[in-house]
Design a protein around this motif. Structure first.
Motif, short mmCIF file in Angstrom:
data_model
loop_
_atom_site.label_atom_id
_atom_site.label_comp_id
_atom_site.label_asym_id
_atom_site.label_seq_id
_atom_site.Cartn_x
_atom_site.Cartn_y
_atom_site.Cartn_z
N ILE A 482 0.72 -1.42 -0.04
CA ILE A 482 0.04 -0.03 -0.07
C ILE A 482 0.85 1.18 -0.04
CG2 ILE A 482 -1.67 1.20 1.14
CD1 ILE A 482 -2.71 -1.49 0.07
N THR A 483 1.87 1.23 0.76
CA THR A 483 2.83 2.25 0.90
C THR A 483 3.83 2.39 -0.28
OG1 THR A 483 2.86 1.89 3.26
CG2 THR A 483 4.60 3.62 2.43
N ARG A 484 3.90 1.50 -0.86
CA ARG A 484 4.83 1.41 -2.11
C ARG A 484 3.95 2.00 -3.25
NH1 ARG A 484 6.88 -2.86 -5.09
NH2 ARG A 484 5.30 -4.34 -4.18
N LYS A 485 2.86 1.61 -3.49
CA LYS A 485 1.80 2.25 -4.35
C LYS A 485 1.94 3.84 -4.12
CE LYS A 485 -0.43 -1.48 -6.39
NZ LYS A 485 -0.02 -1.39 -7.85
N GLU A 486 1.50 4.01 -2.94
CA GLU A 486 1.58 5.58 -2.63
C GLU A 486 2.76 6.42 -3.14
OE1 GLU A 486 2.23 8.39 1.43
OE2 GLU A 486 0.95 6.37 1.51
N PHE A 487 3.98 5.71 -3.00
CA PHE A 487 5.22 6.19 -3.35
C PHE A 487 5.19 6.53 -4.74
CE2 PHE A 487 8.86 6.31 -0.09
CZ PHE A 487 8.12 6.47 0.82
N TRP A 488 4.85 5.29 -5.49
CA TRP A 488 5.08 5.37 -7.09
C TRP A 488 3.95 6.42 -7.49
CZ3 TRP A 488 8.54 4.25 -10.35
CH2 TRP A 488 9.51 3.73 -9.98
N THR A 489 2.61 6.64 -6.81
CA THR A 489 1.82 7.51 -7.17
C THR A 489 2.49 8.81 -7.30
OG1 THR A 489 -0.28 6.42 -6.39
CG2 THR A 489 -0.23 8.68 -6.95
N HIS A 490 3.18 9.32 -6.15
CA HIS A 490 4.31 10.57 -5.90
C HIS A 490 5.11 10.63 -7.14
CE1 HIS A 490 2.09 11.40 -2.42
NE2 HIS A 490 2.81 10.49 -1.62
N ILE A 491 5.76 9.43 -7.41
CA ILE A 491 6.94 9.53 -8.51
C ILE A 491 6.30 9.56 -9.75
CG2 ILE A 491 8.71 7.96 -9.40
CD1 ILE A 491 9.18 6.59 -6.67
N ASN A 492 5.33 9.03 -10.07
CA ASN A 492 4.82 9.06 -11.55
C ASN A 492 4.29 10.36 -11.91
OD1 ASN A 492 5.07 6.48 -12.81
ND2 ASN A 492 3.52 5.76 -11.65
N ASN A 493 3.71 10.99 -10.98
CA ASN A 493 3.02 12.54 -10.94
C ASN A 493 3.99 13.55 -10.86
OD1 ASN A 493 -0.32 12.62 -10.86
ND2 ASN A 493 0.48 10.82 -9.65
N ILE A 494 5.13 13.44 -10.18
CA ILE A 494 6.15 14.32 -10.45
C ILE A 494 7.17 14.20 -11.76
CG2 ILE A 494 6.40 14.93 -7.96
CD1 ILE A 494 8.94 13.25 -7.95
N ALA A 495 7.18 13.05 -12.31
CA ALA A 495 7.85 12.84 -13.62
C ALA A 495 6.80 13.53 -14.54
CB ALA A 495 8.02 11.29 -13.79
N LYS A 496 5.57 13.21 -14.60
CA LYS A 496 4.69 13.87 -15.60
C LYS A 496 4.90 15.31 -15.59
CE LYS A 496 0.59 12.55 -14.29
NZ LYS A 496 -0.86 12.35 -14.24
N HIS A 497 5.27 16.01 -14.46
CA HIS A 497 5.41 17.42 -14.28
C HIS A 497 6.71 18.13 -14.74
CE1 HIS A 497 1.59 17.28 -12.51
NE2 HIS A 497 1.36 18.54 -12.88
#
Length: 563
Positions: A482-497
Motif C-alpha cells: 500500500i505504501t509502495r503504491k503511494e510512493f509510486w503515485t508521487h513518483i509518476n506524478n512528479i515525473a509527468k510534470h
C-alpha cells in the motif's frame, strides 16, 4: 503434523491491539506465509511463536507445547531469524557460525559448519567479516546460524528485505531443501510474489486475519477482473492517471509498454475511457497475481494523482538533465564502478538495477557529490556538481534511513526546509504534513517511527525544496504494498510534470514502472534499454525477474565465471 495451533489469541501493547483474537493452524512440511501492511501484527505473531513473549488471552501451542515457554527443550527445536541482522559484524562468517555452534552445544561442529557453508554458498567467503558482506550474503549467514541445530519450526521475519532477486531465489531454494515433512516454516514477507510460493498464507490487517488458506484459491477469485491495456497511448503516465480516475477500477500500474488494471468487485471494465487515452487501445484478460488479491481483500483503491506535483517548483523540459560519461570509482585496487555512461531526460524515470554490492549506491553518491569519481564526467542540469545552484536542485533519498533519529518528525522537516533555504517555510512544512499524513507522528522521534512513516519522512525531506533531479536509493525497501503504491503515485506524478527521477529497487514490478533501465553487475553496465527491451533479450515471455537473473547469468557465462 500440526506445528502451530492458535485459538482466539489476543495481544495488546499499552491498550493498542496488535493481534485481535486470531485463530489458525500451521503444518509441518509446509511454508506458511505471513503477509499484511506495516503494523498488521506479523512481527508480534512471530515473537509469540518463539515462546519469549506473553499474550493477553487465548490458546497458543507450538510443537505441542503451550506458549509462552522458555525451556531449553522447546527453544532448541526452533530457529528464529529476526527482521534486523543480529549477528556479530566484527566476526567473520566462520567465527559467527562457530560461536552459534558453541552456544548451542552442537556435536560434530566442524563437519556441520562445512555443510552449512556449502549449503548457503558462503564457503569462499568464510574469512570475510560479516560487516563486509552484501545484503544477500548477510541473510544467508543469518539463515545458516539458525540452522546450526536443525529446527522443527523455522521462524523467518522478512528474510528477503533489501535482498536482490538472485539472493531471494537462493533463499527460497535453501528453504525448500529443508522441507522434509518434519520442519514447519513461517515466512513473513512484504514481497507479495513470495506469498504465491507459500503452501498457505495468513493475511493480517490491524491484528485481524482477513484470509487463511491457499494463495491460488484467493487469486482465482479475481479471474476476469484483471486486464492488460495496450496500444498507442498519447502519454503513458497520463493514461495511467485517467484509468485510475475511474471508480470502476481498484488498481492500475505500468508494466513496461502496457498498463495492468484491476476492476472493483461486481464492476466491469469502463470501455468509455479508451478513446481518451490513445489510439487502437485494446483490452484483454490477465492472470491475477497475489498482489491483486491482496489489494482486493484490503479494499484500498490506488490514488490516481498526487498533490505533491503541485508544490514542486523547478520543472524542466530539457534533454539530458543527467549526463554521465565513462564514470569510474576505485577504492584502492578494487573497482566499484567501471566506465559507466548514460543520460536521463526531464520527465523520465530511470531504473538502476543490480545485485547487492553491484555499485548502485556508489554511483548515486557520486551523482550527488558525496563521493569523488576516480575518472569520468558528471553533468547535472548541464552544470558541474561544484556549482551551488546545481546542488540546490538535487533531491536525494539514501538507501539507509539517514535523517536525524533523535529529532522529532516535525523538527526534521524544519531542519531540511531551512537547510535548503525554502521560501515560505511554514507553509511548505504544513503542505508536506498534509500530503504524507504526518499529523499524529509530529512529536515522535524519527528513530521511533514505524518503517513506512520513516520512508515517507525521508521522501518528504528529499522533496522539500522542489528539486529538478531526484535520486531515490531503494526508497520502498521493506515497506508494504500500500505504501509502495503511494510512493509510486508521487513518483509518476512528479515525473509527468518534468522532474528527472533516478531510482534503484529490488522489486522487479517497480522496474517495470521505469521508462529506461540500466542493469549493472560487478561495477559494469551489462544491459540497458526499456523494460520490454531487456525482457526480450531473454525470451518473448520473460518476466522482469527472469530478465534480471538470466542477463547476469549470461554475463557470467560469457566471462567464464562459475556460478
Amino acid at each position: 503434523m500440526t506445528a502451530v495451533y492458535a485459538k482466539n489469541v489476543r495481544k495488546s501493547f499499552k491498550g493498542d491491539i496488535a493481534l485481535n483474537q486470531i485463530s489458525f493452524t500451521a503444518k509441518s512440511g509446509e511454508i506458511t506465509g505471513l503477509v499484511g501492511p506495516d503494523g498488521s501484527g506479523k512481527t508480534t505473531l512471530i515473537r509469540l511463536l518463539t515462546g519469549l513473549m506473553n499474550f493477553d488471552s487465548g490458546e497458543l501451542e507450538v510443537l505441542g507445547i503451550k506458549m509462552p515457554d522458555k525451556s531449553s527443550k522447546f527453544l532448541e527445536n526452533i530457529g528464529y531469524m529476526p527482521q534486523k541482522f543480529g549477528l556479530y559484524e566484527d566476526l567473520s562468517v566462520l567465527e559467527n557460525l562457530r560461536l552459534y555452534a558453541y552456544l548451542q552445544d552442537t556435536a560434530h561442529t566442524d563437519i556441520h559448519i562445512d555443510e552449512l557453508l556449502k549449503f548457503t554458498k558462503l564457503k569462499q567467503f568464510s574469512a570475510r567479516r560479516a560487516a563486509n558482506l552484501s545484503g544477500g550474503m548477510k541473510q544467508k549467514l543469518a539463515l545458516a546460524c539458525t540452522l546450526i541445530k536443525k529446527p522443527k519450526i523455522l521462524l523467518l521475519d522478512e528474510p528477503s528485505v533489501g535482498v536482490d532477486p538472485i539472493s531471494r531465489r537462493d533463499l527460497w531454494e535453501m528453504i525448500h531443501a529443508l522441507l522434509d515433512g518434519e520442519t514447519a516454516v513461517i515466512w513473513s514477507t512484504s514481497y507479495l510474489n513470495e506469498a504465491q510460493m507459500c503452501d498457505s498464507v495468513l493475511l493480517l490487517n490491524e491484528g485481524n486475519i482477513l484470509y487463511h488458506g491457499s494463495p491460488n484459491k484467493l487469486m482465482n477469485k479475481l479471474k476476469g477482473r484483471v486486464f492488460k491495456i495496450e496500444g498507442n497511448f498519447f502519454n503513458k503516465r497520463e493514461a495511467l492517471g485517467s484509468i485510475l480516475e475511474s471508480e470502476a477500477l481498484l488498481d492500475a500500474a505500468l508494466v513496461g509498454s502496457y498498463i495492468k488494471a484491476v476492476s472493483q468487485r461486481y464492476m466491469s471494465f469502463p470501455n468509455e475511457i479508451l478513446d481518451k487515452i490513445g489510439n487502437d487501445i485494446e483490452v484483454s484478460d490477465l492472470e491475477p497475481s497475489f498482489e491483486d488479491a491482496f489489494l482486493d481483500i484490503l479494499g484500498v483503491k490506488t490514488k490516481a494523482h498526487s498533490v505533491l506535483a503541485n508544490v514542486m517548483s523547478n520543472f524542466s523540459d530539457q534533454k539530458n538533465l543527467i549526463e554521465v560519461q565513462n564514470l569510474t570509482k576505485k577504492f584502492g585496487n578494487f573497482t566499484a564502478v567501471d566506465n559507466i555512461s548514460f543520460t536521463v531526460n526531464a520527465g523520465e524515470v530511470f531504473g538502476f538495477l543490480g545485485p547487492n554490492g553491484a555499485g548502485k549506491s556508489t554511483v548515486f553518491k557520486m551523482l550527488c557529490g558525496l563521493l569523488t569519481p576516480t575518472s569520468g564526467e558528471i553533468k547535472i542540469l548541464k552544470g558541474s556538481l561544484t556549482d551551488t545552484n546545481v546542488r540546490q536542485n538535487i533531491g536525494y533519498m539514501a538507501q539507509k534511513f539517514s535523517l536525524y533519529g533523535d529529532l522529532k518528525l516535525k523538527d526534521n522537516l524544519n531542519f531540511f526546509a531551512r537547510l535548503y533555504e525554502v521560501k515560505n517555510v511554514h507553509e511548505r512544512i504544513n503542505t508536506m504534513i498534509n500530503i504524507f499524513d504526518f499529523k499524529k507522528y509530529l512529536n515522535i522521534k524519527a528513530n521511533e517511527l514505524p518503517l513506512g512513516i520513516k520512508q515517507r519522512l525521508a521522501l518528504a525531506c528529499s522533496l522539500m525544496h522542489g528539486p529538478s533531479v531526484l535520486f531515490l536509493d531503494e526508497p520502498t525497501s521493506g515497506i508494504d504494498v500500500i505504501t509502495r503504491k503511494e510512493f509510486w503515485t508521487h513518483i509518476n506524478n512528479i515525473a509527468k510534470h518534468g522532474v528527472c527521477v533516478m531510482v534503484t529497487t529490488h522489486f522487479m514490478d517497480e522496474a517495470e514502472y521505469c521508462d529506461k533501465i540500466m542493469l549493472i553487475y560487478k561495477g559494469k553496465a551489462i544491459a540497458a534499454g526499456t523494460p520490454d527491451e531487456l525482457k526480450v533479450q531473454v525470451s518473448p515471455n520473460a518476466s522482469m525477474e527472469d530478465a534480471f537473473v538470466q542477463l547476469i547469468s549470461m554475463y557470467d557465462e560469457e566471462s567464464g565465471i562459475e556460478k
